[in-house]
Design an enzyme around this catalytic site. Structure first.
Site, PDB file in Angstrom:
ATOM      1  N   ARG A 220       0.844  -1.217   0.000  1.00 24.05           N
ATOM      2  CA  ARG A 220       0.000   0.000   0.000  1.00 24.05           C
ATOM      3  C   ARG A 220       0.867   1.251   0.000  1.00 24.05           C
ATOM      4  O   ARG A 220       0.563   2.243  -0.661  1.00 24.05           O
ATOM      5  CB  ARG A 220      -0.924  -0.003   1.220  1.00 24.05           C
TER       6      ARG A 220
ATOM      7  N   SER B 115      -6.105  -3.056   8.812  1.00 20.58           N
ATOM      8  CA  SER B 115      -4.681  -3.111   9.158  1.00 20.58           C
ATOM      9  C   SER B 115      -4.497  -2.925  10.667  1.00 20.58           C
ATOM     10  O   SER B 115      -3.830  -3.723  11.342  1.00 20.58           O
ATOM     11  CB  SER B 115      -3.951  -2.012   8.371  1.00 20.58           C
TER      12      SER B 115
ATOM     13  N   LYS C 209      -3.859  -6.170  13.797  1.00 22.23           N
ATOM     14  CA  LYS C 209      -2.706  -6.216  14.708  1.00 22.23           C
ATOM     15  C   LYS C 209      -3.170  -6.198  16.166  1.00 22.23           C
ATOM     16  O   LYS C 209      -2.628  -6.891  17.015  1.00 22.23           O
ATOM     17  CB  LYS C 209      -1.778  -5.024  14.445  1.00 22.23           C
TER      18      LYS C 209
HETATM   19  N1  URA Z   1      -1.539   2.508  10.909  1.00 22.59           N
HETATM   20  C1  URA Z   1      -1.601   1.179  10.608  1.00 22.59           C
HETATM   21  O1  URA Z   1      -1.185   0.333  11.379  1.00 22.59           O
HETATM   22  N2  URA Z   1      -2.144   0.817   9.422  1.00 22.59           N
HETATM   23  C2  URA Z   1      -2.639   1.697   8.549  1.00 22.59           C
HETATM   24  O2  URA Z   1      -3.133   1.293   7.519  1.00 22.59           O
HETATM   25  C3  URA Z   1      -2.559   3.084   8.867  1.00 22.59           C
HETATM   26  C4  URA Z   1      -2.017   3.461  10.063  1.00 22.59           C
END
Ligand code: URA
Length: 420
Positions: free
Chosen positions: A168, A183, A187
């Site tokens: 990206r 995203s 996490k």
């Molecule tokens: N922070 C992230 O971890 N992912 C993103 O896509 C944007 C900001």
């Protein structure tokens, strides 16, 4: 299933099924889909978006692309917080201490800075000796013992995000709401906490430029959290101007310590308390006002500062930094950046300040680039304050001699209204 058909479907604005999203994420992570096809799909998503269901499936399969950390051996509700990225944003160093001082476990994996934004791991590494690389067992044991541990993002959690984020970054598809939401949440969910507080930044220095966009992203992330049995709340906060006065790694740690000593700037204290109160409210299942009162108490009575000392010691950092700021690496040079006119400061562009700090050595422009822990900028004045011609607007800390590139950026960072 063919990747070609999935790209074609999204290109025409149609909804993808869970099986199609699963196929894309799992096969791309295994290396079975070439970057050009993955990029084409990301671009189609960035243009035609995804609905909540598609974004939840995308997050779910990004989580399943790696391990999910089990924090079950740690008693109580585990909390985490995430900021979408900003300039001078050192809130984790304050709110995590407040929350841990209230016996709420904080198990946090943080990132490094990239581009104009800073990262908690780089800030912590400016403390001599501080270890951000912890084994799984050490991480869990520290949270059990001290209610807090902060380490770098494990490679084994949500590996699909790592691969997709890198793509990206190269294909102008970072600022897409479903891609950002999946995203971040993949996490956070993989990192195992029960309660997640999301700080969505809005303004010039943030990915989200308008309040409405930030609201959509914030709500979407909370819904994804709920769909995966996590309690998530969001706070939307301003990133038009840097947070606090310090931008740069050790400079921000010093400002955080000052805040824990009760001398913090208003904007920083207020957002740190707000985030901490939300974390405590979720974890203890109490109302926001009660949580806020508890957070203010531990900030005022020094318990949060004590927690910071313990935290630094447990991760092998030099605790002398708390009382003696000269223990940090010192910059070779300090420059004053003075105002060319008299008037009222109307705005300070955080994107430009972040970039100038980066050039001075505080950030990296390429992944894994080296940073100078002592480099950065300390603002002398903020918006709404008056400045006279020739007075200092900011101090610049650096090891480099030629700072012309940083000065060129700073020359347009302040908007000063003359005659006021
Ligand atoms: N922070 C992230 O971890 N992912 C993103 O896509 C944007 C900001």
């Amino acid at each position: 299933m063919r990747m070609y058909d999935i790209i074609h479907k999204k290109r025409h604005g149609k909804k993808l099924s869970e099986d199609e999203i699963k196929y894309f994420v799992t096969e791309y992570t295994k290396g079975n889909i070439p970057d050009y096809q993955a990029s084409a799909l990301l671009m189609a998503i960035a243009i035609n978006s995804m609905d909540k269901e598609e974004t939840s499936y995308l997050t779910k399969w990004m989580v399943n692309s790696g391990e999910v950390l089990s924090l079950d051996s740690i008693p109580g509700k585990k909390t985490d917080k995430h900021s979408t990225g900003g300039v001078g944003d050192k809130t984790t160093l304050i709110c995590a201490m407040i929350v841990a001082a209230l016996d709420v476990p904080v198990a946090k994996m943080s990132g490094r800075g990239l581009g104009h934004t800073g990262g908690t791991i780089d800030k912590l590494e400016s403390i001599p000796g501080f270890r951000t690389s912890l084994t799984r067992q050490e991480f869990i044991e520290l949270v059990k013992k001290n209610n807090i541990a902060i380490c770098g993002q494990s490679e084994s959690l949500a590996p699909a995000d790592k691969l997709l984020y890198a793509l990206r970054d190269q294909t102008a598809t970072v600022d897409s709401i479903p891609l950002i939401a999946s995203s971040i949440m993949s996490k956070k969910i993989a990192a195992g906490s029960d309660c997640i507080v999301l700080d969505v930044k809005v303004g010039k220095g943030a990915f989200m430029k308008t309040f409405d966009e930030a609201r959509v992203l914030a709500d979407l992330m909370c819904e994804i959290g709920a769909s995966m049995n996590r309690k998530a709340v969001s706070v939307i906060s301003d990133m038009n101007e840097p947070l606090g006065y310090a931008i740069g790694n050790s400079l921000e740690v010093v400002e955080s310590i000052e805040t824990l000593k009760g001398n913090g700037p208003e904007d920083l204290c207020s957002i740190a308390i707000k985030l901490a109160a939300n974390m405590v409210s979720l974890a203890k299942d109490i109302g926001y006002e009660d949580a806020e009162r508890l957070c203010k108490e531990v900030l005022e009575n020094g318990k949060a500062l004590g927690k910071f000392r313990e935290f630094v010691k447990c991760q092998d950092g030099d605790t002398r930094v708390v009382d003696d700021y000269t223990v940090f690496k010192q910059p070779r040079r300090v420059f004053e950046y003075n105002s060319e006119k008299s008037g009222m400061i109307k705005s300070i562009d955080s994107y430009k300040i972040g970039n100038a700090a980066c050039i001075l050595g505080a950030g990296r422009t390429v992944k894994d680039g080296k940073i100078d822990p002592s480099a950065g900028i300390v603002l002398e004045r903020k918006s709404g304050e008056r400045v006279e011609k020739g007075e200092c607007l900011a101090k610049l800390y650096t090891d480099i001699d030629n700072i012309d590139n940083a000065i060129n950026i700073l020359n347009t960072a302040w908007e000063i209204e003359e005659g006021v």
